[in-house]
Design an enzyme around this catalytic site. Structure first.
Site, short mmCIF file in Angstrom:
data_model
loop_
_atom_site.label_atom_id
_atom_site.label_comp_id
_atom_site.label_asym_id
_atom_site.label_seq_id
_atom_site.Cartn_x
_atom_site.Cartn_y
_atom_site.Cartn_z
N ALA A 248 36.52 103.89 66.37
CA ALA A 248 35.21 103.28 66.12
C ALA A 248 35.02 102.02 66.96
O ALA A 248 33.93 101.75 67.47
CB ALA A 248 35.05 102.96 64.64
N ARG A 274 4.35 85.57 79.25
CA ARG A 274 4.01 84.37 78.49
C ARG A 274 3.72 83.18 79.43
O ARG A 274 4.56 82.82 80.24
CB ARG A 274 5.18 84.02 77.56
CG ARG A 274 5.07 82.70 76.85
CD ARG A 274 4.20 82.78 75.64
NE ARG A 274 4.21 81.53 74.89
CZ ARG A 274 3.38 81.30 73.89
NH1 ARG A 274 2.50 82.21 73.52
NH2 ARG A 274 3.42 80.14 73.25
N GLU A 369 35.51 96.10 61.88
CA GLU A 369 36.43 96.75 62.85
C GLU A 369 37.36 95.73 63.49
O GLU A 369 37.65 95.80 64.68
CB GLU A 369 35.63 97.47 63.95
CG GLU A 369 34.56 98.40 63.46
CD GLU A 369 35.12 99.71 62.96
OE1 GLU A 369 36.30 99.96 63.20
OE2 GLU A 369 34.37 100.44 62.30
#
Ligand SMILES: Cc1cc2nc3c(=O)[nH]c(=O)nc-3n(C[C@H](O)[C@H](O)[C@H](O)COP(=O)(O)OP(=O)(O)OC[C@H]3O[C@@H](n4cnc5c(N)ncnc54)[C@H](O)[C@@H]3O)c2cc1C
Length: 390
Positions: A248, A274, A369
């Site tokens: 994982a 912006r 993890e």
């Protein structure tokens, strides 16, 4: 007139390092994330939920247990799995967590440590997303040090009786089967617990400020009676669950970069649009320095992830190398998310844009993890030969 912008990962042409098949998998997952996850994820995050039905869509795409072979799994290489994780986490760390827990923790545990009968019973439906799995290792007082766990299983005739409580378990409340690790007189063993077994319950944890588009639960095991066939025959020590966590973590090395890439792409687009002091925010040197530094870290992180992926495909990846990748890429991803938030300024704190959501999610990714401290100690031990854990 502003010139077109280059995508951060296109700058270094890292695409050249991927095969056609790897490209195609990444493109397919990215399209799915753009269509099915990005338009909805802010609502899921706000509601603190992740729809279980997404499992079937992940299954149809072949994402569940995708780097495992047989039993309905796609059997891709590790790099393809990593790229899929990156694209999923560009949507949300919760989506990647769902797929990681199902494939790399629950399914991998059965695939690697299970009997032929267990594999045939569970894996095909899990690969299709029709059955959801969770992985119960952590307890409230035993996270970094799971060896101290209090959950126990004892034999009762030919059955097993399980008692204990697990904490922080992803997908716990929506799971059909829980892989539960417990101490026994015969060492640490893994058990496949159908979640409708009497004595099992999985209350959902509320009030999270991170990974909200992911279900996190407690698992309560109160005299859960299981037949002998429920135990994973191959695992009898901590090596069992740790082997799953390595799988994982590998996905996280790629995954965290997806969150970072989404933040950076958002910040670049925002800075080009912006206007402040009559010019685009992208036109300030201070903004450009931030964007350049982030693009550099993203590209270095991708090269690191890809290198680890190639090592894994060659069967040569070592746990301390996965620790290097997780430590660096999650740390840099959080730094990128936070810096992107400064570019979006006030707009950056809302759910209208993904950056603060990603930044908050990555706090969990930094912790689960194996925490960043634990991975530092793993690498420190590899470098010096001296164990600094105790
Ligand atoms: C959203 C989320 C989902 C999760 N999903 C799952 C799941 O599906 N299944 C599962 O089993 N678990 C899951 N976890 C649990 C996760 O793996 C643990 O939180 C993690 O292992 C850390 O444990 P802890 O939180 O108890 O921290 P602790 O172990 O209490 O650590 C506290 C602090 O001490 C530091 N520390 C610990 N040991 C040392 C040491 N030897 N030297 C120096 N510093 C040290 C840590 O780095 C940390 O900073 C999840 C957690 C979260 C937040």
């Amino acid at each position: 007139m502003i010139a077109p912008a280059e995508q951060p990962l296109a700058l270094l042409a890292v695409d050249h390092l991927l095969s056609d098949e790897e490209h195609e998998i990444a493109r397919t997952v990215r399209r799915f994330v753009d269509n099915e996850i990005k338009p909805n994820v802010a609502d899921w995050w706000e509601e603190g939920t992740f729809p279980k039905e997404m499992g079937k869509q992940f299954g149809a795409l072949g994402l569940l247990g995708m780097h495992l072979t047989g039993y309905g799994c796609a059997g891709t290489n590790a790099v393809s799995y990593g790229l899929a994780c990156m694209e999923l986490e560009a949507g949300d760390s919760g989506a990647r967590s769902f797929v990681s827990v199902q494939g790399s923790l629950a399914m991998f545990a059965i695939h690697h440590w299970g009997s032929e009968e267990q594999k045939c019973r569970w894996l095909p439906e899990m690969a299709a997303g029709e059955l959801i799995g969770c992985f119960g290792l952590t307890e409230a007082d035993f996270g970094s040090n799971p060896a101290g766990m209090r959950t126990r299983a004892r034999r009762d005739g030919s059955d097993w009786l399980l008692d204990g409580t697990k904490m922080w378990i992803t997908n716990g409340s929506i799971a059909d089967v829980a892989v539960v690790w417990a101490n026994t007189d015969e060492g640490l063993r893994g058990f496949l617990v159908p979640t409708d077994t009497p004595g099992f319950s999985a209350p959902k944890l509320a009030r999270k400020l991170s990974l909200r588009a992911s279900v996190t639960s407690e698992l309560v095991l109160d005299r859960v009676r299981l037949p002998a066939e429920a135990v994973l025959p191959g695992a009898s020590s901590l090596r069992g669950p740790l082997s799953c966590l390595d799988e994982a973590r590998f996905g996280i090395v790629f995954g965290a970069l997806g969150a970072a890439r989404d933040c950076l792409e958002t910040a670049i687009a925002y800075a080009r649009e912006r206007q402040v002091f009559d010019r685009p925010v992208a036109g300030f040197q201070l903004t450009q320095e931030k964007l350049v530094d982030m693009a550099l870290e993203l590209q270095k992180g991708f090269l690191l992830a890809l290198h680890l992926g190639r090592l894994k495909d060659a069967g040569e990846l070592r746990p301390q190398q996965v620790s290097l990748g997780k430590l660096n890429n999650v740390r840099e991803a959080i730094a990128i998310a936070r810096t992107c938030r400064t570019i979006l300024a006030a707009n950056g704190i809302t759910l209208e844009y993904p950056v603060m959501r990603h930044a908050n999610n990555l706090e969990s990714v930094l912790t689960y993890e194996g925490t960043s401290e634990v991975h530092t100690l793993v690498i420190g031990k590899a470098l010096t030969g001296v164990d600094a854990f105790g």
